[in-house]
Design a protein around this motif. Structure first.
Motif, PDB file in Angstrom:
ATOM      1  N   TYR A  37     -15.751   9.386 -36.766  1.00  0.00           N
ATOM      2  CA  TYR A  37     -15.227   8.039 -36.627  1.00  0.00           C
ATOM      3  C   TYR A  37     -14.524   7.851 -35.280  1.00  0.00           C
ATOM      4  O   TYR A  37     -14.094   6.746 -34.954  1.00  0.00           O
ATOM      5  N   ALA A  38     -14.388   8.937 -34.538  1.00  0.00           N
ATOM      6  CA  ALA A  38     -13.786   8.899 -33.209  1.00  0.00           C
ATOM      7  C   ALA A  38     -14.065  10.249 -32.550  1.00  0.00           C
ATOM      8  O   ALA A  38     -14.133  11.280 -33.224  1.00  0.00           O
ATOM      9  N   LEU A  39     -14.222  10.243 -31.234  1.00  0.00           N
ATOM     10  CA  LEU A  39     -14.445  11.510 -30.540  1.00  0.00           C
ATOM     11  C   LEU A  39     -13.212  12.412 -30.658  1.00  0.00           C
ATOM     12  O   LEU A  39     -13.321  13.636 -30.639  1.00  0.00           O
ATOM     13  N   GLN A  40     -12.028  11.807 -30.830  1.00  0.00           N
ATOM     14  CA  GLN A  40     -10.819  12.599 -31.065  1.00  0.00           C
ATOM     15  C   GLN A  40     -10.958  13.436 -32.341  1.00  0.00           C
ATOM     16  O   GLN A  40     -10.558  14.607 -32.377  1.00  0.00           O
ATOM     17  N   GLN A  41     -11.496  12.830 -33.375  1.00  0.00           N
ATOM     18  CA  GLN A  41     -11.707  13.536 -34.637  1.00  0.00           C
ATOM     19  C   GLN A  41     -12.690  14.692 -34.436  1.00  0.00           C
ATOM     20  O   GLN A  41     -12.497  15.799 -34.960  1.00  0.00           O
ATOM     21  N   THR A  42     -13.744  14.447 -33.657  1.00  0.00           N
ATOM     22  CA  THR A  42     -14.724  15.494 -33.382  1.00  0.00           C
ATOM     23  C   THR A  42     -14.092  16.629 -32.595  1.00  0.00           C
ATOM     24  O   THR A  42     -14.375  17.804 -32.845  1.00  0.00           O
ATOM     25  N   LEU A  43     -13.230  16.295 -31.645  1.00  0.00           N
ATOM     26  CA  LEU A  43     -12.536  17.335 -30.869  1.00  0.00           C
ATOM     27  C   LEU A  43     -11.764  18.263 -31.783  1.00  0.00           C
ATOM     28  O   LEU A  43     -11.856  19.496 -31.667  1.00  0.00           O
ATOM     29  N   PHE A  44     -10.995  17.687 -32.703  1.00  0.00           N
ATOM     30  CA  PHE A  44     -10.195  18.525 -33.606  1.00  0.00           C
ATOM     31  C   PHE A  44     -11.091  19.372 -34.498  1.00  0.00           C
ATOM     32  O   PHE A  44     -10.798  20.546 -34.757  1.00  0.00           O
TER      33      PHE A  44
END
Length: 285
Positions: free
Chosen positions: A207-214
């Motif tokens: 839902y966000a690249l931030q979520q993918t990063l984590f």
């Protein structure tokens, strides 16, 4: 009358290109490295008065890289970097700290003997700091390009008078991963860490690249118990759906404009909970 003092400083040989061929009856093996050395210590005299009595020439550092490749071989970028860093500190009384940074370029065999193909894009990295504090090893990868054609959304974000970006429930998600990881002891397996990054990118509904990063950093920590910290830099390689309506055509998520700039840049650190991580050695440049 103003006075001045010398601040932090270092010197070394940057980007020594080294290719080593291991000859074997079953076929050759190539190791292709870009090695940079930086040294710190009691070097003020060379800056203040031009006294080079404590200066090991950078040309000598270059020669040492080549000689060590022949004498000791290259058993992985991390091990080679550590051997060099320890050598410079141990053999030069004026040198107290050494940093050896290595980029490794992958090659794949085309046949069973002597022909290779350079694998494009991705580069393996290793940085070893050695000094009074001991030895710290940071491994990584840069330029690992990943893309998924679906399984990604972006909506629910802040909107103001300057917002024009439409929300989307289905988009291309693409990035070029720069990642580093380190352990408190030993050298984490770079192949396992890379595989964990790719796997998490692929199977995380985003839902966000931030979520993918984590998710990517967490997967490395799950798969590699010796790793205590993962640092990630993920540029969002935007793919915008092209409006084909002026030409009387629909566009059911098939034709995109791949924009190289400007781009969103998502960066973060994922750490193992409950593990005390010492401060990283501060090299200011």
């Amino acid at each position: 009358m103003p006075t001045f003092e010398l601040g932090p400083n270092q010197y070394g040989k940057a980007e020594t290109r080294l290719v080593r061929v291991e000859r074997a009856a079953g076929g050759d093996r190539i190791t292709d490295l870009n090695v940079s050395v930086a040294l710190r210590g009691d070097l003020a005299a060379s800056h203040l008065t031009g006294d080079n009595a404590a200066v090991l020439p950078t040309d000598t550092q270059k020669n040492t890289v080549y000689a060590f490749a022949r004498e000791h071989g290259i058993a992985g970028a991390e091990g080679f970097a550590a051997r060099l860093a320890e050598h410079f500190v141990a053999t030069q009384p004026a040198i107290h700290e050494a940093r050896v940074s290595i980029e490794e370029y992958p090659w794949s065999p085309v046949d069973a003997a002597h022909t290779f193909r350079r694998d494009g894009g991705e580069v393996r990295t290793a940085v070893v700091h050695h000094g009074p504090y001991g030895t710290q090893t940071v491994s990584g990868v840069k330029g690992l390009v990943l893309l998924k054609t679906t399984g990604s959304e972006f909506h629910g974000y802040v909107k103001d008078r300057y917002t024009t970006l439409p929300e989307t429930r289905d988009r291309i998600l693409a990035t070029s991963v720069d990642a580093t990881w380190r352990g408190l002891e030993g050298c984490p397996d770079p192949a396992a860490a890379r595989a964990a990054l790719v796997e998490a990118f692929a199977d995380t509904y985003s839902y966000a690249l931030q979520q993918t990063l984590f998710a990517m950093g967490s997967r490395v920590l799950q798969r590699c118990p010796e790793v205590v910290e993962v640092r990630l830099s993920l540029p969002n390689r935007h793919h915008f759906l092209v409006d084909l309506a002026p030409f009387g055509l629909d566009n059911p998520n098939e034709v995109y404009h791949a924009a190289d700039r400007p781009y969103g840049l998502i960066e973060g650190v994922v750490r193992r909970d409950g593990v005390e991580i010492p401060e990283e050695v501060a090299w200011t440049f």
